[in-house]
Design an enzyme around this catalytic site. Structure first.
Site, PDB file in Angstrom:
ATOM      1  N   HIS A 224       0.875  -1.186   0.000  1.00 12.36           N
ATOM      2  CA  HIS A 224       0.000   0.000   0.000  1.00 12.36           C
ATOM      3  C   HIS A 224       0.912   1.236   0.000  1.00 12.36           C
ATOM      4  CE1 HIS A 224      -3.495   2.375   0.576  1.00 12.36           C
ATOM      5  NE2 HIS A 224      -3.850   2.050   1.807  1.00 12.36           N
ATOM      6  N   HIS A 272      -2.070  -2.297  -9.613  1.00  7.19           N
ATOM      7  CA  HIS A 272      -3.111  -1.743  -8.736  1.00  7.19           C
ATOM      8  C   HIS A 272      -4.274  -2.714  -8.692  1.00  7.19           C
ATOM      9  CE1 HIS A 272      -5.921   1.090  -6.957  1.00  7.19           C
ATOM     10  NE2 HIS A 272      -4.846   1.761  -6.585  1.00  7.19           N
ATOM     11  N   ASP A 323       2.563   5.820  -6.575  1.00  3.33           N
ATOM     12  CA  ASP A 323       3.812   5.798  -5.810  1.00  3.33           C
ATOM     13  C   ASP A 323       5.045   5.869  -6.709  1.00  3.33           C
ATOM     14  OD1 ASP A 323       2.709   5.688  -3.249  1.00  3.33           O
ATOM     15  OD2 ASP A 323       2.348   3.543  -3.411  1.00  3.33           O
TER      16      ASP A 323
HETATM   17  N1  ACO Z   1       5.367  -6.523  -9.924  1.00  4.85           N
HETATM   18  C1  ACO Z   1       5.376  -7.733 -10.523  1.00  4.85           C
HETATM   19  N2  ACO Z   1       4.259  -8.431 -10.814  1.00  4.85           N
HETATM   20  C2  ACO Z   1       3.094  -7.862 -10.444  1.00  4.85           C
HETATM   21  C3  ACO Z   1       3.002  -6.622  -9.826  1.00  4.85           C
HETATM   22  C4  ACO Z   1       4.202  -5.942  -9.567  1.00  4.85           C
HETATM   23  N3  ACO Z   1       4.203  -4.751  -8.969  1.00  4.85           N
HETATM   24  N4  ACO Z   1       1.717  -6.315  -9.584  1.00  4.85           N
HETATM   25  C5  ACO Z   1       1.010  -7.351 -10.034  1.00  4.85           C
HETATM   26  N5  ACO Z   1       1.840  -8.282 -10.571  1.00  4.85           N
HETATM   27  C6  ACO Z   1       1.464  -9.558 -11.160  1.00  4.85           C
HETATM   28  C7  ACO Z   1       1.345 -10.642 -10.109  1.00  4.85           C
HETATM   29  O1  ACO Z   1       2.581 -11.281  -9.879  1.00  4.85           O
HETATM   30  C8  ACO Z   1       0.321 -11.538 -10.713  1.00  4.85           C
HETATM   31  O2  ACO Z   1       0.937 -12.277 -11.721  1.00  4.85           O
HETATM   32  P1  ACO Z   1       0.540 -13.807 -11.979  1.00  4.85           P
HETATM   33  O3  ACO Z   1      -0.920 -13.767 -12.357  1.00  4.85           O
HETATM   34  O4  ACO Z   1       1.460 -14.224 -13.060  1.00  4.85           O
HETATM   35  O5  ACO Z   1       0.769 -14.503 -10.665  1.00  4.85           O
HETATM   36  C9  ACO Z   1      -0.646 -10.566 -11.391  1.00  4.85           C
HETATM   37  O6  ACO Z   1       0.141  -9.425 -11.711  1.00  4.85           O
HETATM   38  C10 ACO Z   1      -1.805 -10.148 -10.487  1.00  4.85           C
HETATM   39  O7  ACO Z   1      -1.225  -9.637  -9.296  1.00  4.85           O
HETATM   40  P2  ACO Z   1      -1.967  -9.534  -7.913  1.00  4.85           P
HETATM   41  O8  ACO Z   1      -0.977  -9.245  -6.843  1.00  4.85           O
HETATM   42  O9  ACO Z   1      -2.869 -10.722  -7.725  1.00  4.85           O
HETATM   43  O10 ACO Z   1      -2.900  -8.309  -8.162  1.00  4.85           O
HETATM   44  P3  ACO Z   1      -3.589  -7.492  -7.062  1.00  4.85           P
HETATM   45  O11 ACO Z   1      -4.712  -6.787  -7.714  1.00  4.85           O
HETATM   46  O12 ACO Z   1      -3.886  -8.295  -5.867  1.00  4.85           O
HETATM   47  O13 ACO Z   1      -2.386  -6.500  -6.675  1.00  4.85           O
HETATM   48  C11 ACO Z   1      -1.090  -4.822  -5.879  1.00  4.85           C
HETATM   49  C12 ACO Z   1      -2.408  -5.182  -6.545  1.00  4.85           C
HETATM   50  C13 ACO Z   1      -1.044  -5.446  -4.481  1.00  4.85           C
HETATM   51  C14 ACO Z   1      -1.028  -3.304  -5.762  1.00  4.85           C
HETATM   52  C15 ACO Z   1       0.086  -5.353  -6.722  1.00  4.85           C
HETATM   53  O14 ACO Z   1       0.028  -4.818  -8.025  1.00  4.85           O
HETATM   54  C16 ACO Z   1       1.422  -5.060  -6.089  1.00  4.85           C
HETATM   55  O15 ACO Z   1       1.867  -5.789  -5.203  1.00  4.85           O
HETATM   56  N6  ACO Z   1       2.092  -3.950  -6.522  1.00  4.85           N
HETATM   57  C17 ACO Z   1       3.323  -3.519  -5.883  1.00  4.85           C
HETATM   58  C18 ACO Z   1       3.041  -2.718  -4.628  1.00  4.85           C
HETATM   59  C19 ACO Z   1       2.597  -1.312  -4.919  1.00  4.85           C
HETATM   60  O16 ACO Z   1       3.133  -0.642  -5.773  1.00  4.85           O
HETATM   61  N7  ACO Z   1       1.608  -0.863  -4.149  1.00  4.85           N
HETATM   62  C20 ACO Z   1       1.069   0.481  -4.265  1.00  4.85           C
HETATM   63  C21 ACO Z   1      -0.390   0.431  -4.557  1.00  4.85           C
HETATM   64  S1  ACO Z   1      -1.034   2.017  -5.029  1.00  4.85           S
HETATM   65  C22 ACO Z   1      -1.029   2.971  -3.617  1.00  4.85           C
HETATM   66  O17 ACO Z   1      -1.032   2.509  -2.496  1.00  4.85           O
HETATM   67  C23 ACO Z   1      -0.954   4.460  -3.867  1.00  4.85           C
END
Ligand code: ACO
Length: 388
Positions: A224, A272, A323
């Protein structure tokens, strides 16, 4: 292990938990509205104080309302000696988010209206938290640097005073404007994890400061708010080199990303839960970052920025979130990396408290169900002695 009997919405993904009139995130159009206004318009035309009043009250303030609020906010910016002493007692080895969390709790303990749930008292407490948190964030950064507290200035607006208290010198208007933009963009984002946390706490009829304290805990996580720090750590790990071309920096960033993705790492600042085609806030924040890169004369950041973004897009089609541009913007302004998420706290206090008031006004205890998948019912052996 029993098979689940019902459909599980892991992470509550796709679950619509309630109505909100505070903001609307539309992933199909990549848009974000605060009380109906596009966030880009607000960022370009409004001070953070005006946006805070919009989020709390539902309408932008007129001149008199804004002046009244500014007077109140400016009068309550200083750290109390008691809160300063409590911050001083915390080790500088703890994360600055721990200091914010503690400060929110202390501000509640000190507030004579802490247990008053009336809408008037709730709004006043939101105003006080908004006014007080910048001094907490700035003083904490300064004490870690071995610097003295800088007292607030009541001749400066919120953002200019924030930068003044952080660095002890008046910021250039271009920097104040970029900071204001970041605050507006970070202010509110519907039922994100920290806001939902605040609403869960409020739904038990607990107090506003408890809800904000819990929300700060949720925001700390790298999935987050903590991602803005992690983004900058990536840039630092890559090495920000003034002596290489844009293309060279891009190539290094691309190689780093390919390695990170091959190792199945989550790369912070990308992806996201709601936006799948790009975060509505990124173009506005990226424009602010570009202005700061020009202002500070640090074009070498762009090669890394573009390289990581392009490599992630090519490999997985995942776009940056807010971010991603916010991290390097705060770094250019001179904030320490662990202070980045506390800056997010100062902004999001507006959204959290708007949601707390909305939840309280039409409350229902938030208490989802779970599907049990532990051992089947069993019993202690007969004659088992009581453990001492
Ligand atoms: N880096 C690499 N792979 C990613 C990323 C990432 N940042 N985000 C998503 N993916 C991939 C996952 O590995 C997954 O791949 P797969 O299907 O091959 O296993 C797929 O995309 C779906 O990912 P999930 O984590 O299930 O998607 P979710 O909707 O739950 O995730 C989240 C959202 C938690 C924000 C995720 O994108 C993440 O962890 N990002 C990095 C953290 C981040 O930047 N957070 C800031 C959020 S915005 C804010 O707070 C202002």
């Amino acid at each position: 292990m029993t098979e689940p009997q019902t459909e599980i919405h892991k992470g509550l993904a796709g679950v619509v938990a309630d109505y909100t009139a505070v903001s609307k995130v539309n992933p199909d159009t990549n848009s974000l509205l605060y009380r109906g206004y596009p966030v880009q318009e607000l960022a370009a035309n409004c001070s953070f104080e005006e946006v805070a009043l919009l989020l709390w009250n539902g309408e932008l303030p007129d001149e008199a309302e804004l002046a009244d609020f500014q007077a109140l906010e400016r009068a309550h910016r200083a750290l109390s000696p008691e809160l300063k002493a409590i911050i001083d007692a915390l080790p500088t080895t703890c994360h600055p988010m721990d200091v914010c969390r503690t400060a929110a709790s202390v501000l509640g303990a000190e507030d004579p209206e802490a247990e008053d749930p009336s809408p008037e008292a709730e709004l006043r407490k939101a105003h006080m938290l908004f006014a007080a948190m910048p001094a907490v964030v700035c003083y904490d950064q300064r004490r870690r640097r071995g610097q003295d507290l800088v007292e607030p200035r009541d001749d400066l607006g919120y953002s200019a005073n924030f930068l003044w208290m952080a660095f002890g010198e008046e910021a250039d208007p271009a920097v104040v404007e970029a900071f204001n933009t970041s605050m507006v963009l970070y202010a509110e984002h519907s039922f994100n994890a920290s806001t939902f946390t605040a609403r869960v706490v409020t739904s038990t009829m607990s107090d506003l400061h408890s809800a904000v304290t819990a929300a700060i805990g949720a925001l700390k996580g790298p999935l987050h708010g903590g991602a803005n720090e992690a983004v900058m750590e990536t840039f630092v790990e890559l090495g920000i080199r003034a002596d290489e071309s844009h293309a060279e920096a891009e190539a290094r960033a691309k190689a780093w990303m390919e390695e990170a993705l091959a190792a199945k790492h989550k790369v912070m600042g990308f992806g996201h839960r709601v936006y799948k085609h790009g975060d509505s806030r990124v173009p506005t924040m990226k424009a602010a970052l570009d202005r700061m890169i020009d202002h500070y004369g640090r074009p070498e950041l762009l090669g890394l920025y573009d390289g990581l973004e392009k490599a992630m897009d090519e490999a997985k089609g995942i776009k940056p979130n807010l971010d991603y541009p916010a991290g390097p913007t705060y770094w250019l302004m001179g904030f320490d990396i662990p202070t980045f998420t506390p800056l997010f706290v100062a902004a999001r206090i507006t959204g959290w408290t708007a949601h707390i008031m909305e939840q309280a006004a039409d409350n229902s205890l938030i208490r989802p169900l779970s599907e049990y998948n532990g051992p089947a019912e069993r019993h202690l052996p007969g004659g088992r002695p009581v453990a001492q």
